[in-house]
Write a protein that holds these residues in place. Structure first.
Motif, PDB file in Angstrom:
ATOM      1  N   PHE A 180      -1.686  -6.826   5.965  1.00  0.00           N
ATOM      2  CA  PHE A 180      -1.992  -8.260   5.942  1.00  0.00           C
ATOM      3  C   PHE A 180      -0.704  -9.042   5.748  1.00  0.00           C
ATOM      4  CE2 PHE A 180      -3.123 -12.124   3.486  1.00  0.00           C
ATOM      5  CZ  PHE A 180      -3.896 -12.756   4.454  1.00  0.00           C
ATOM      6  N   LYS A 181      -0.459  -9.979   6.648  1.00  0.00           N
ATOM      7  CA  LYS A 181       0.750 -10.780   6.548  1.00  0.00           C
ATOM      8  C   LYS A 181       0.558 -11.874   5.507  1.00  0.00           C
ATOM      9  CE  LYS A 181       4.188 -13.204   9.357  1.00  0.00           C
ATOM     10  NZ  LYS A 181       5.260 -12.323   8.879  1.00  0.00           N
ATOM     11  N   GLY A 182       1.459 -11.928   4.536  1.00  0.00           N
ATOM     12  CA  GLY A 182       1.372 -12.935   3.487  1.00  0.00           C
ATOM     13  C   GLY A 182       0.804 -12.412   2.185  1.00  0.00           C
ATOM     14  N   LEU A 183       0.482 -11.120   2.116  1.00  0.00           N
ATOM     15  CA  LEU A 183      -0.077 -10.573   0.879  1.00  0.00           C
ATOM     16  C   LEU A 183       0.893 -10.744  -0.280  1.00  0.00           C
ATOM     17  CD1 LEU A 183      -2.444  -8.944  -0.396  1.00  0.00           C
ATOM     18  CD2 LEU A 183      -1.105  -6.888   0.071  1.00  0.00           C
ATOM     19  N   ALA A 184       2.164 -10.411  -0.073  1.00  0.00           N
ATOM     20  CA  ALA A 184       3.163 -10.549  -1.142  1.00  0.00           C
ATOM     21  C   ALA A 184       3.503 -12.011  -1.389  1.00  0.00           C
ATOM     22  CB  ALA A 184       4.416  -9.756  -0.798  1.00  0.00           C
ATOM     23  N   ALA A 185       3.691 -12.773  -0.307  1.00  0.00           N
ATOM     24  CA  ALA A 185       4.091 -14.173  -0.454  1.00  0.00           C
ATOM     25  C   ALA A 185       3.021 -14.994  -1.152  1.00  0.00           C
ATOM     26  CB  ALA A 185       4.397 -14.773   0.917  1.00  0.00           C
ATOM     27  N   GLY A 186       1.761 -14.584  -1.023  1.00  0.00           N
ATOM     28  CA  GLY A 186       0.677 -15.343  -1.643  1.00  0.00           C
ATOM     29  C   GLY A 186       0.417 -14.956  -3.082  1.00  0.00           C
TER      30      GLY A 186
END
Length: 633
Positions: free
Chosen positions: A351-357
């Motif tokens: 999932f793209k954005g898992l860490a950034a979110g």
């Protein structure tokens, strides 16, 4: 964090997938001259038109194959079926393979990693029974105690006049609508309505196969999940010889787990931050924190992190979480380690954005069903340790209580009662920091207008607005917890909050009272009283949520109305510069600031914030928002 990766297996409504069903179960009725508006006569006439009812009753086995597209995945399938209830479907999407079936006694699923699960939840058992009755043509009996067939009149679909029939039953709330083009007597569309989903399926490309009229193409729109499935039949055979071993529950894949010593890894420390459990996971020589989440039907890795590891996500598939929908890819992990455990490569989601979110700590992945289903897992919240046991060697002798908790969407479902009357099954979700009711249950029990404290939570692809509401008691087996808090969603949404077959979600705000044993092979949960059982944990007394800006500066993310923070004049978007005259950098992030807001009632805290170009100072006086916890927390 309850989220579900919706593969085909999770969406099957009756005893067989659509591509395995013959016309009695998945196809409706076409109008026939002389049938009038009697729905039973219409069904009889339809069966006569597609090959004859008596010939339909001679069908014992079918075999089919073809191409399938599910969201962004394209592949092939093969399916075998036999009455009563036996079937098997194998799907190959290249990046993953999976199977599901029924041996006539047990429904099963085998995922992309070879894990086999027997499906035992109540609604699946009911739908198996309905499938068996359909195979016996019980729906053609006007006096049936199980089915009721009704004629709803005519409607127009794509410019064609269609007859509409409705099939309901006495065992659950499922309803199927059939739409039949009057000029061709072909089934054009079905709508299957269940508490959680609604599947709209269109049929075309009708061909004769072994003397029966079969739709060789079908397209399904799965609502409200925003998902789709398309099937192109290449082969359909009636009454072929099928080896009974085809339907048997498969043997699980070879054991992929290696313990450094023995058959267990015990008392592994975890980080417990904001009611969530984080464990270090090592891939190659890189170690990052992953969330331990029994509410995730699949494990997931941050897409950008996977690319940095040299792992390329592929494919596309949809998932849903608590109130939201999102898009996932697939990635093949190399062997990875969790403490002294090594697990060989798995196919999981990206999932793209898992860490950034996320923040404090940053989550680079989620350990969900793919990981947890290999073990019996013990979680000791009070001591912040987790233990993993090889199921074949696990034997429990403690003081706890075993509760049957059949898996649904890959998540344990536990019977519980709130205030003695709000009873049902709740998913057990280690990834959720709060506990909650689902919207349909809350609506049916008139909970939507209950007074409480507004709050907001961030899911994998959006924000969920809820109200935290106090209740008197929660009963799980013999255990009673006083003054539980449950979130009630303010809107139904499209994700897990819309699930109608469960009452709600038990998160760590309540699970932390226990020591838990999650036994996936036996589909049961063992509850023990934890060292802090029925202890009133410190809670926010400000009505404010502190997060981080895009520049990682602490900021006011949300302010509940009529709360100490709103009365002090703080607003969402305020950047926090100082607290009690100390520079905000000295506190070390958002979580230490949140902890300040959990001090005893009456504490006064001064916030200096930047609002636009203006620097403001506002003083909050904390108070007990629910007025049930004792002073000092």
């Amino acid at each position: 964090m309850k989220w579900v990766a919706l593969t085909l297996g999770w969406l099957r409504g009756l005893a067989k997938p659509l591509s395995c069903l013959f016309l009695a179960g998945a196809v409706g009725a076409c109008c026939h001259s002389g049938a009038g508006t009697d729905p039973y006569a219409i069904f009889q006439a339809h069966y006569q038109a597609i090959g004859g009812l008596e010939r339909l009753k001679t069908i014992r086995t079918t075999q089919s194959s073809g191409n399938i597209r599910y969201d962004g995945l394209e592949g092939t399938f093969r399916c075998w079926s036999e009455t009563p209830l036996r079937y098997r479907q194998d799907e190959d999407f290249g990046v993953m393979q999976q199977s599901e079936g029924d041996d006539g006694q047990t429904r099963w699923q085998q995922d992309a990693n070879g894990q086999v699960v027997e499906i035992r939840d109540e609604q699946t058992l009911i739908r198996r029974r309905l499938g068996e009755l359909l195979e016996r043509f019980e729906h053609l009996n006007p006096a049936s105690p199980y089915f009721h067939l009704s004629y709803l009149g005519t409607t127009e679909i794509d410019g064609r006049s269609c007859y509409q029939l409705r099939l309901s039953n006495s065992l659950n709330e499922d309803v199927t609508l059939f739409f039949i083009a009057a000029e061709s007597w072909h089934l054009i569309k079905t709508v299957v309505r269940q508490p959680d989903i609604e599947v709209h399926t269109r049929f075309d490309d009708f061909r004769w196969a072994d003397g029966f009229l079969i739709p060789f193409h079908q397209y399904s729109d799965i609502r409200p999940r925003n998902k789709s499935e398309e099937i192109w039949l290449q082969e359909y055979r009636v009454n072929p010889a099928i080896d009974q071993k085809q339907f048997a529950v498969p043997e699980p894949a070879p054991d992929r787990v290696r313990f450094a010593t023995g058959d267990r890894a015990e008392n592994i420390p975890f980080i417990f931050a904001e009611n969530q459990i984080y464990l270090p996971v090592t891939i190659g020589d890189d170690t990052r924190l992953w969330l331990l989440d029994s509410g995730a039907s699949k494990s997931v890795i941050d897409s950008d992190y996977a690319l940095r590891l040299g792992l390329k996500p592929a494919g596309r598939i949809g998932g849903f979480g608590f109130g939201d929908l999102f898009e996932l890819a697939l990635v093949k992990l190399p062997p990875f380690q969790v403490d002294s455990i090594t697990l060989s490569g798995q196919t999981i989601h990206a999932f793209k954005g898992l860490a950034a979110g996320s923040y404090e700590p940053v989550r680079y992945g989620i350990l969900g069903f793919d990981f947890l289903s290999h073990f019996v897992t013990r979680i000791d919240f009070a001591n912040q340790t987790v233990s993993f046991f090889r199921p074949e060697q696990f034997s429990y002798t403690g003081p706890g209580v075993m509760i049957e908790a059949p898996l649904q969407y890959g998540t344990f479902t536990v019977p519980a009662c709130v205030d003695g009357s709000l009873c049902g099954r709740f998913s057990l979700d280690l990834g959720a920091h709060q506990s909650s009711f689902h919207y349909p249950f809350a609506e049916n029990h008139r909970l939507l207008e209950r007074p409480g404290v507004e709050t907001v939570s961030k899911g994998m692809s959006g924000y969920n607005f809820e109200r935290i509401v106090p209740f008197q008691t929660l009963q799980i087996g013999p255990f009673r917890i006083d003054h539980p808090r449950f979130c009630i969603p303010q809107t139904e949404g499209q994700g897990a909050t819309a699930v109608g077959e469960l009452a709600g979600n038990l998160g760590n705000s309540l699970l932390r009272h226990f020591v838990l044993y999650l036994d996936y092979p036996q589909q049961r949960v063992i509850f023990e009283r934890g060292e802090e059982f029925n202890h009133p944990f410190a809670e926010d007394k400000s009505g404010m949520l502190i997060g981080l800006s895009e520049q990682d500066q602490p900021m006011v993310s949300f302010v509940a109305k009529d709360s100490p923070s709103s009365e002090a004049g703080l607003m969402a978007g305020d950047l926090i510069e100082a607290v009690d005259n100390r520079a905000v950098e000295q506190y070390g992030g958002a979580i230490p600031l949140r902890n300040l807001l959990r001090q005893k009632a009456g504490t006064r805290i001064s916030f200096t914030v930047l609002r636009g170009e203006q620097s403001l100072t506002r003083v909050i006086e904390l108070r007990d928002l629910f007025r049930t916890e004792p002073e000092g927390l």
